[in-house]
Design an enzyme around this catalytic site. Sequence first.
Site, PDB file in Angstrom:
ATOM      1  N   ARG A  11      89.279  82.149 -65.832  1.00 27.35           N
ATOM      2  CA  ARG A  11      90.399  82.944 -65.341  1.00 27.35           C
ATOM      3  C   ARG A  11      91.429  82.000 -64.746  1.00 27.35           C
ATOM      4  NH1 ARG A  11      88.980  86.292 -68.259  1.00 27.35           N
ATOM      5  NH2 ARG A  11      88.321  88.442 -67.843  1.00 27.35           N
ATOM      6  N   GLU A  63      99.827  83.618 -66.180  1.00 27.20           N
ATOM      7  CA  GLU A  63      99.855  84.075 -67.565  1.00 27.20           C
ATOM      8  C   GLU A  63     100.372  85.517 -67.663  1.00 27.20           C
ATOM      9  OE1 GLU A  63      96.287  85.158 -70.630  1.00 27.20           O
ATOM     10  OE2 GLU A  63      96.047  83.298 -69.509  1.00 27.20           O
ATOM     11  N   HIS A 104      94.839  81.566 -74.446  1.00 24.57           N
ATOM     12  CA  HIS A 104      93.780  82.483 -74.027  1.00 24.57           C
ATOM     13  C   HIS A 104      92.981  82.964 -75.236  1.00 24.57           C
ATOM     14  CE1 HIS A 104      92.686  85.550 -70.646  1.00 24.57           C
ATOM     15  NE2 HIS A 104      91.621  85.213 -71.362  1.00 24.57           N
TER      16      HIS A 104
END
Length: 355
Positions: free
Chosen positions: A206, A234, A251
Amino acid sequence: MKIVADENLAFTDYFFADIAKIDHVAGRTLTPLQLQGADALLVRSVTQVNAALLDQQAIGFVGSATIGTDHLDTQYLNEQHITWANAAGCNAQAVAEYVITALLYLRPHLLSNPSSLTLGIVGLGNVGQRLAHLAQHLGLRVIGYDPFVDDQHIEQVSFDQLLQEANAISIHVPLTQHGLYPTFHLFNATTFAQLKQDTILINSARGPVVAEQDLIADLKQTQRDVVLDVFEHEPKISKQLLDLVRIATPHIAGYSLEGKAKGTQMIYEAFCQHYHFAIEKQYQTQLPPCDRFFEGQDWHNSLMQHINAIYDIQADDSNLRACIHDGVVNQAAFDQLRKTYPLRREWASHGADLL
């Protein structure tokens, strides 16, 4: 029955089309209006599922085809008696293979001299344990830190010891801000000061686990090799940050065809259990054959010869950097990269024996 599903979920029609009408939507911009009349919602991590989205809706089931749950307000869902499910472990193998690929890209000599690197794994859940298994199979020394896990197959150390001994650190923790061991900004200026100057850092967990401004300051000083698949802000990713890291990807560490398919399978099974449907489908029937790079060779030879064919991580890095506009990554372009991502295949599908 009506299902609203993120358009980027894999094999949604295969699993659900004969059960319900499916509306495919953009998960990041999903609105309450789009949920009107829906019985179930299927999402990924880009959708915040909370009272603001679900109040006044008739949703009875929420499925997230992701390993994490920080985008789900589970307390709210439980209070509203809305059944929810995630797909813990669905893409663990894909993420572990991503990390090994990144390490081999940065340090190709590891295949011939694996004892030259100590890999520190922070977080020993599904992904961390899979990564440890792969790394040990390749001959790397592995140390791990996780205050919630006791794994006899991994040499476990304190967090400080891991920071000081590891030549490469891979992060695999959920995002938490409370409790005895919060992970928000776990890697910060204090943490970076304990690392060797040449320690590799890889974050595919994360984004906010790593304090971005502290990382930028550290990179300016150390020029260490850093691999980021996730980012604190993000999808707003600065050119300043990208210019400092060695590998940046959008990602997609867990974006294998098998991982995506397993994620949808897991929420399909939870959906069927909730609504008392028979579980009749398996994702394996939907997977096309692929090149068997590992057959007849040991892992080291196979990876030496075929690593780029199995997964060209540099191409993902180049594609993300091409999305920079006016000093930041363009959000629409970032989402388009993920939407159209050519899902790679896991090593087992190429013939690797992962036992």
